[in-house]
Design a protein around this motif. Sequence first.
Motif, PDB file in Angstrom:
ATOM      1  N   VAL A  38       0.810  -1.232   0.000  1.00 39.08           N
ATOM      2  CA  VAL A  38       0.000   0.000   0.000  1.00 39.08           C
ATOM      3  C   VAL A  38       0.837   1.274   0.000  1.00 39.08           C
ATOM      4  CG1 VAL A  38      -2.056  -1.014   1.057  1.00 39.08           C
ATOM      5  CG2 VAL A  38      -0.241  -0.148   2.534  1.00 39.08           C
ATOM      6  N   TYR A  39       2.056   1.208   0.554  1.00 37.54           N
ATOM      7  CA  TYR A  39       2.883   2.417   0.597  1.00 37.54           C
ATOM      8  C   TYR A  39       3.745   2.552  -0.653  1.00 37.54           C
ATOM      9  CZ  TYR A  39       6.002  -1.239   2.157  1.00 37.54           C
ATOM     10  OH  TYR A  39       6.708  -2.412   2.222  1.00 37.54           O
ATOM     11  N   CYS A  40       3.733   1.514  -1.503  1.00 38.99           N
ATOM     12  CA  CYS A  40       4.641   1.468  -2.657  1.00 38.99           C
ATOM     13  C   CYS A  40       3.903   1.687  -3.970  1.00 38.99           C
ATOM     14  CB  CYS A  40       5.363   0.124  -2.677  1.00 38.99           C
ATOM     15  SG  CYS A  40       6.624  -0.022  -3.936  1.00 38.99           S
ATOM     16  N   MET A  41       2.763   1.024  -4.129  1.00 45.36           N
ATOM     17  CA  MET A  41       2.059   1.064  -5.413  1.00 45.36           C
ATOM     18  C   MET A  41       0.578   1.332  -5.186  1.00 45.36           C
ATOM     19  SD  MET A  41       3.438  -2.184  -7.545  1.00 45.36           S
ATOM     20  CE  MET A  41       5.130  -2.355  -8.075  1.00 45.36           C
ATOM     21  N   LEU A  76      20.371  -6.302  -7.351  1.00 45.66           N
ATOM     22  CA  LEU A  76      19.223  -6.407  -8.250  1.00 45.66           C
ATOM     23  C   LEU A  76      17.963  -6.166  -7.430  1.00 45.66           C
ATOM     24  CD1 LEU A  76      20.229  -9.521 -10.386  1.00 45.66           C
ATOM     25  CD2 LEU A  76      20.825  -7.112 -10.713  1.00 45.66           C
ATOM     26  N   THR A  77      17.069  -5.341  -7.976  1.00 46.89           N
ATOM     27  CA  THR A  77      15.857  -5.026  -7.258  1.00 46.89           C
ATOM     28  C   THR A  77      14.758  -4.778  -8.281  1.00 46.89           C
ATOM     29  OG1 THR A  77      14.902  -3.488  -5.636  1.00 46.89           O
ATOM     30  CG2 THR A  77      16.732  -2.640  -6.931  1.00 46.89           C
ATOM     31  N   GLY A  78      13.692  -4.105  -7.871  1.00 46.25           N
ATOM     32  CA  GLY A  78      12.611  -3.876  -8.813  1.00 46.25           C
ATOM     33  C   GLY A  78      11.626  -2.883  -8.212  1.00 46.25           C
ATOM     34  N   GLY A  79      10.386  -3.062  -8.523  1.00 47.06           N
ATOM     35  CA  GLY A  79       9.618  -4.222  -8.868  1.00 47.06           C
ATOM     36  C   GLY A  79      10.103  -5.452  -8.083  1.00 47.06           C
ATOM     37  N   THR A 109      14.292  -8.590  -2.371  1.00 44.93           N
ATOM     38  CA  THR A 109      13.147  -9.337  -2.882  1.00 44.93           C
ATOM     39  C   THR A 109      12.024  -9.346  -1.862  1.00 44.93           C
ATOM     40  OG1 THR A 109      12.422 -11.561  -3.546  1.00 44.93           O
ATOM     41  CG2 THR A 109      14.284 -11.472  -2.044  1.00 44.93           C
ATOM     42  N   ASN A 110      10.813  -9.579  -2.346  1.00 46.75           N
ATOM     43  CA  ASN A 110       9.702  -9.742  -1.402  1.00 46.75           C
ATOM     44  C   ASN A 110       9.615 -11.192  -0.902  1.00 46.75           C
ATOM     45  OD1 ASN A 110       8.328 -11.283  -3.362  1.00 46.75           O
ATOM     46  ND2 ASN A 110       7.130  -9.538  -4.082  1.00 46.75           N
ATOM     47  N   GLY A 111      10.464 -12.064  -1.404  1.00 46.33           N
ATOM     48  CA  GLY A 111      10.565 -13.426  -0.881  1.00 46.33           C
ATOM     49  C   GLY A 111       9.600 -14.421  -1.508  1.00 46.33           C
ATOM     50  N   LEU A 198      14.691  -1.326  10.089  1.00 41.82           N
ATOM     51  CA  LEU A 198      13.434  -0.580   9.986  1.00 41.82           C
ATOM     52  C   LEU A 198      13.685   0.633   9.096  1.00 41.82           C
ATOM     53  CD1 LEU A 198      12.255  -0.698  13.726  1.00 41.82           C
ATOM     54  CD2 LEU A 198      11.679  -2.254  11.850  1.00 41.82           C
ATOM     55  N   ILE A 199      12.693   0.928   8.250  1.00 40.28           N
ATOM     56  CA  ILE A 199      12.859   1.999   7.245  1.00 40.28           C
ATOM     57  C   ILE A 199      11.711   2.994   7.373  1.00 40.28           C
ATOM     58  CG2 ILE A 199      13.027   2.464   4.753  1.00 40.28           C
ATOM     59  CD1 ILE A 199      13.841  -0.445   4.355  1.00 40.28           C
ATOM     60  N   GLU A 200      12.046   4.275   7.339  1.00 41.85           N
ATOM     61  CA  GLU A 200      10.984   5.287   7.325  1.00 41.85           C
ATOM     62  C   GLU A 200      10.324   5.308   5.953  1.00 41.85           C
ATOM     63  OE1 GLU A 200      12.889   8.972   8.390  1.00 41.85           O
ATOM     64  OE2 GLU A 200      12.540   8.645  10.517  1.00 41.85           O
ATOM     65  N   VAL A 201       9.021   5.454   5.943  1.00 40.52           N
ATOM     66  CA  VAL A 201       8.325   5.512   4.657  1.00 40.52           C
ATOM     67  C   VAL A 201       8.723   6.803   3.947  1.00 40.52           C
ATOM     68  CG1 VAL A 201       6.180   6.640   5.457  1.00 40.52           C
ATOM     69  CG2 VAL A 201       6.097   4.990   3.588  1.00 40.52           C
ATOM     70  N   MET A 202       9.021   6.671   2.647  1.00 43.05           N
ATOM     71  CA  MET A 202       9.484   7.836   1.886  1.00 43.05           C
ATOM     72  C   MET A 202       8.390   8.304   0.940  1.00 43.05           C
ATOM     73  SD  MET A 202      13.267   6.493   0.926  1.00 43.05           S
ATOM     74  CE  MET A 202      13.656   4.973   1.767  1.00 43.05           C
ATOM     75  N   PRO A 203       8.298   9.597   0.744  1.00 45.01           N
ATOM     76  CA  PRO A 203       7.238  10.131  -0.099  1.00 45.01           C
ATOM     77  C   PRO A 203       7.536   9.949  -1.581  1.00 45.01           C
ATOM     78  CG  PRO A 203       8.593  11.909   0.759  1.00 45.01           C
ATOM     79  CD  PRO A 203       9.146  10.655   1.326  1.00 45.01           C
ATOM     80  N   MET A 204       7.342   8.729  -2.086  1.00 44.27           N
ATOM     81  CA  MET A 204       7.667   8.439  -3.488  1.00 44.27           C
ATOM     82  C   MET A 204       6.454   7.883  -4.225  1.00 44.27           C
ATOM     83  SD  MET A 204      11.438   6.853  -3.390  1.00 44.27           S
ATOM     84  CE  MET A 204      11.545   7.080  -5.153  1.00 44.27           C
ATOM     85  N   GLY A 205       6.006   8.608  -5.246  1.00 47.03           N
ATOM     86  CA  GLY A 205       4.969   8.077  -6.131  1.00 47.03           C
ATOM     87  C   GLY A 205       3.570   8.233  -5.571  1.00 47.03           C
TER      88      GLY A 205
HETATM   89  N1  SAM Z   1      10.076  -6.316  -4.572  1.00 44.06           N
HETATM   90  C1  SAM Z   1      11.279  -6.190  -3.821  1.00 44.06           C
HETATM   91  C2  SAM Z   1      10.977  -6.094  -2.340  1.00 44.06           C
HETATM   92  O1  SAM Z   1       9.830  -6.187  -1.972  1.00 44.06           O
HETATM   93  O2  SAM Z   1      11.916  -5.932  -1.571  1.00 44.06           O
HETATM   94  C3  SAM Z   1      12.205  -5.070  -4.256  1.00 44.06           C
HETATM   95  C4  SAM Z   1      11.611  -3.747  -4.602  1.00 44.06           C
HETATM   96  S1  SAM Z   1      10.818  -2.889  -3.271  1.00 44.06           S
HETATM   97  C5  SAM Z   1      10.372  -1.397  -4.113  1.00 44.06           C
HETATM   98  C6  SAM Z   1      12.202  -2.479  -2.289  1.00 44.06           C
HETATM   99  C7  SAM Z   1      11.952  -1.916  -0.916  1.00 44.06           C
HETATM  100  O3  SAM Z   1      11.406  -0.631  -1.035  1.00 44.06           O
HETATM  101  C8  SAM Z   1      10.996  -2.721  -0.070  1.00 44.06           C
HETATM  102  O4  SAM Z   1      11.618  -2.998   1.175  1.00 44.06           O
HETATM  103  C9  SAM Z   1       9.846  -1.797   0.125  1.00 44.06           C
HETATM  104  O5  SAM Z   1       9.262  -2.013   1.374  1.00 44.06           O
HETATM  105  C10 SAM Z   1      10.509  -0.453   0.037  1.00 44.06           C
HETATM  106  N2  SAM Z   1       9.613   0.646  -0.294  1.00 44.06           N
HETATM  107  C11 SAM Z   1       8.753   0.767  -1.314  1.00 44.06           C
HETATM  108  N3  SAM Z   1       8.128   1.965  -1.304  1.00 44.06           N
HETATM  109  C12 SAM Z   1       8.634   2.630  -0.240  1.00 44.06           C
HETATM  110  C13 SAM Z   1       8.402   3.920   0.305  1.00 44.06           C
HETATM  111  N4  SAM Z   1       7.544   4.761  -0.237  1.00 44.06           N
HETATM  112  N5  SAM Z   1       9.118   4.269   1.399  1.00 44.06           N
HETATM  113  C14 SAM Z   1      10.022   3.412   1.966  1.00 44.06           C
HETATM  114  N6  SAM Z   1      10.275   2.193   1.491  1.00 44.06           N
HETATM  115  C15 SAM Z   1       9.593   1.800   0.402  1.00 44.06           C
END
Ligand code: SAM
Length: 346
Positions: A38-41, A76-79, A109-111, A198-205
Amino acid sequence: MNAPFPTAPGPAPLVDPFARPITYLRVSVTDRCDFRCVYCMSEDMHFLPKAELLTLEEMARLCQAFIRRGVKKLRLTGGEPLVRRNVMWLVRELGGQLGCGLDELTLTTNGSQLVKYAGELKAAGVRRINVSLDTLDAPKFAAITRWGKLDQVLAGIAAAKAAGLAVKINAVALNGVNDGEFDRLIAWCGAEGHDLTLIEVMPMGEIGGEAGPGDRLAQYLPLSMVRADLRKRWTLEEIDYRTGGPARYWRVKETGGRLGFITPLTHNFCELCNRVRLTCTGTLYMCLGQEDSADLRTPLRASPDDAQLDGAIRDAIARKPKGHDFVIDRRHGVASVPRHMSVTGG
Ligand code: SAM
């Protein structure tokens, strides 16, 4: 004794205008993913037409051009990198560069596909991977990822461990979503022998608007607050462990595990930035949090020799900015970087 021939100088290593050597390339091999976090796409993402993508052979050639110029680490990452068809060909090809300029090949990867690929990754020379996992609660996991299944991911992580891959778990801290989960994640990672970041949510997209799953302002949880709260229950000892990335690590005394924090909003970590990011269309982003980019696909395709490509890479690195300026805009709540993490490669 003199050497019989002078050694030919290799291409100059990449150094940016702030004297930072560029030694780390992150490659988004596809913008597609089998999850919709939900925070990514947003749920109805529009993906790039296949015709725009670099072929895997082109990606390998691009990576090799960077390795020749001093890149030592590839991620390597993505997607989701493991959903790109035939991606293991690329992994094997790049694995062949290990020890020949390249020090480390890894992936994020998301695993979901690890049960299938963990053994092949290890055989290709991958030694550690990052797996994104924001919660150990199955219904919550389904709600965050929209399409993901926790069991499948846990089985993938177990397969990676069994194959001998070191696993680091990455969890994005989401206010009101997984902020009650960190104790459980810390305990589980400690018991399994996984580092946790732990990662702070970033304002992307754009991710779907206000007051819904895509409300950045509501999602944002400063990790300074999280750490202060964790300290009430865990003994966190600051340690000097560095992976060359932006995380700062603590040792959790009770578990012996390492806990990292990536804080792009509360603490800017750009001064030591050594990385650039390549998208699956051959666009190079010199900073995760800035829009300036360089098209490497055109020079790549213009000629089978790499002279134009090398020039384009050099010019791009000369434009690498000093740092990002992410803000969660409290007045507008809008994305401060319009592209999604899945495009640039998180
Ligand atoms: N699909 C792979 C995965 O799930 O790890 C690789 C790509 S995913 C975009 C890479 C990382 O970016 C994930 O850990 C995801 O949680 C994180 N991520 C995506 N959108 C983010 C956001 N807006 N702020 C912080 N982290 C974000």
